[in-house]
Write a protein that holds these residues in place. Structure first.
Motif, short mmCIF file in Angstrom:
data_model
loop_
_atom_site.label_atom_id
_atom_site.label_comp_id
_atom_site.label_asym_id
_atom_site.label_seq_id
_atom_site.Cartn_x
_atom_site.Cartn_y
_atom_site.Cartn_z
N ASP A 110 6.87 3.28 0.09
CA ASP A 110 8.07 3.18 0.93
C ASP A 110 8.42 1.72 1.24
N ASN A 123 0.82 -1.20 0.00
CA ASN A 123 0.00 0.00 0.00
C ASN A 123 0.86 1.26 0.00
N SER A 124 2.03 1.15 0.54
CA SER A 124 2.91 2.31 0.64
C SER A 124 4.11 2.11 -0.28
#
Length: 92
Positions: A17, A14-15
């Motif tokens: 990062d 989802n991220s």
């Protein structure tokens, strides 16, 4: 299995990062798989080289004992009608 799970985790992250860490771990695992494959092939080639060396040694031994092998092979053929193993035509 770990690589498959990492690929799934990467696609479902989802991220953004999270993706570099997942990719780094996947690359580490892929490197380990590669190293294992290389080691397997090196071992396989070493075994083939040993087998070839053994076959060369057996051939050299046959050549060194030609007179005895021919003499005993001739006697066997005349007495029993069978050929020695080394007299079998190639491919049979």
């Amino acid at each position: 299995d770990q690589l498959k799970q990492l690929a799934k985790d990467y696609r479902n992250a989802n991220s953004p990062d999270l993706k570099p860490g997942i990719a780094s771990r996947a690359e580490e695992l892929m490197g380990q798989l590669f190293d294992a494959k290389v080691q397997f092939e090196q071992d396989r080639i070493s075994a083939l080289e040993q087998r070839l060396s053994d076959e060369r040694r057996k051939l050299k031994d046959m050549q060194n004992h030609k007179r005895d092998l021919v003499h005993t092979g001739t006697r066997k053929a005349l007495e029993s009608g069978t050929l020695p193993d080394w007299a079998t035509p190639p491919g049979k």
